[in-house]
Write a protein that holds these residues in place. Structure first.
Motif, PDB file in Angstrom:
ATOM      1  N   ASN A 160      37.093  95.432  49.207  1.00  0.00           N
ATOM      2  CA  ASN A 160      36.036  95.342  48.198  1.00  0.00           C
ATOM      3  C   ASN A 160      34.900  96.308  48.510  1.00  0.00           C
ATOM      4  O   ASN A 160      34.388  96.997  47.629  1.00  0.00           O
ATOM      5  N   ILE A 184      31.112  90.495  40.846  1.00  0.00           N
ATOM      6  CA  ILE A 184      30.224  91.570  41.253  1.00  0.00           C
ATOM      7  C   ILE A 184      29.016  91.594  40.319  1.00  0.00           C
ATOM      8  O   ILE A 184      29.060  91.053  39.209  1.00  0.00           O
ATOM      9  N   LYS A 209      25.992  93.515  44.434  1.00  0.00           N
ATOM     10  CA  LYS A 209      26.629  92.345  45.039  1.00  0.00           C
ATOM     11  C   LYS A 209      28.125  92.503  44.840  1.00  0.00           C
ATOM     12  O   LYS A 209      28.599  92.742  43.710  1.00  0.00           O
ATOM     13  N   ILE A 210      28.874  92.406  45.927  1.00  0.00           N
ATOM     14  CA  ILE A 210      30.322  92.601  45.865  1.00  0.00           C
ATOM     15  C   ILE A 210      31.025  91.386  46.461  1.00  0.00           C
ATOM     16  O   ILE A 210      30.392  90.513  47.059  1.00  0.00           O
ATOM     17  N   HIS A 239      33.916  99.576  46.060  1.00  0.00           N
ATOM     18  CA  HIS A 239      32.654  99.582  45.331  1.00  0.00           C
ATOM     19  C   HIS A 239      31.670 100.613  45.881  1.00  0.00           C
ATOM     20  O   HIS A 239      30.867 101.161  45.114  1.00  0.00           O
ATOM     21  N   PHE A 277      28.029  98.131  37.558  1.00  0.00           N
ATOM     22  CA  PHE A 277      26.777  97.591  38.095  1.00  0.00           C
ATOM     23  C   PHE A 277      25.549  97.843  37.222  1.00  0.00           C
ATOM     24  O   PHE A 277      24.469  97.345  37.528  1.00  0.00           O
TER      25      PHE A 277
END
Length: 264
Positions: A87, A64, A80-81, A91, A25
């Motif tokens: 998920n 992502i 954002k996933i 994350h 990220f």
């Protein structure tokens, strides 16, 4: 952070590299963020937050992405996933490498009762776990199951957030949620899902609140109603009025509440 989350992260690191949040990220382990926003599909740009905040894209992958949202001295980390409980768990576990003060989940939700209108912003009173991923998270053995368990958030914090929203002029509705592992297949099993008598349906909030408990930090899920199978309000093909109501909830209420809560 609870010991069980430390064990999850340590086990993850044993077979993978360190600094995964930075690699996935672009977020820094050296910053204490005022909030971590977890959002399946929603980006700060999709909520038009660049109009009132400084938004920096840190990293974008195939499905992502990581962003930094800044306003009035606040630093908000945003991931954002992809959709689904798995998920979210994966994350959020990666983000255990980071430092932040609170967590805010934002997403779209389907209505199962006619009283919920498009654009309503809701927060779970409880979420029913419909995904086996939660069993991997919470059970010592994956042969055990916690399917259809009610996951209840910290209601003191939920009530606090609702009161904060009320002072801003927003009506945040408490609502029960069924968490489905599949969008396409929820319609095949809709009658059975409705037998649980929940108000709403989405995919991740039971997992979000289980993870929030492991982090031992305040967390809130804010959900904007995007469709309603009971009233016939469709996800695709909204009327102009429905689209305006939805846009207000998504583009006005959610961004303002994110910044307001980050400043608490």
């Amino acid at each position: 952070m609870k010991e069980s989350l430390k064990r999850i992260v340590d086990s993850f690191h044993r077979y993978n590299t360190e600094h995964m949040a930075a690699q996935a990220f672009g977020l820094s382990e050296d910053v204490v963020y005022d909030a971590l926003v977890i959002a399946p599909s929603f980006t700060p740009y999709k909520l038009h937050m660049e109009k009132t905040c400084k938004v920096t894209t840190l990293k974008e992958g195939a499905y992502i992405a990581g962003y930094l949202v800044e306003k009035d001295g606040l630093n908000i980390a945003w991931i954002k996933i992809g959709s689904s409980a798995g998920n979210l768990i994966d994350h959020m576990a990666i983000c255990a490498e980071l430092s932040f003060k609170r967590m805010i989940f934002i997403g779209a939700v389907g209505g199962l009762k006619e009283t919920f209108k498009l654009g309503d912003v809701c927060t779970p009173s409880y979420s029913i776990s419909g995904s086996y991923a939660d069993s991997y998270l919470m059970k010592d053995s994956i042969q055990e199951s916690m399917l259809f368990t009610e996951v209840v958030p910290d209601m003191k914090y939920v009530d606090k957030v609702i009161e904060i929203g009320k002072k801003k002029g927003y009506y945040l509705r408490k609502a029960s949620v069924f968490c489905t592992p599949s969008i396409a297949l929820e319609y095949t099993h809709l009658d059975e899902i409705k037998s649980f008598d929940t108000d709403l349906i989405e995919m991740e909030t039971s997992s979000f609140y289980l993870m929030t408990d492991l982090f031992e930090l305040p967390g809130i899920a804010l959900l904007v109603v995007s469709d309603n199978s009971a009233s016939g309000a469709a996800l695709v093909g909204r009327t102009e009025e429905e689209q305006q109501q939805y846009d207000y909830g998504r583009n006005v209420v959610l961004p303002d509440m994110i910044v307001t809560l980050a400043a608490e």
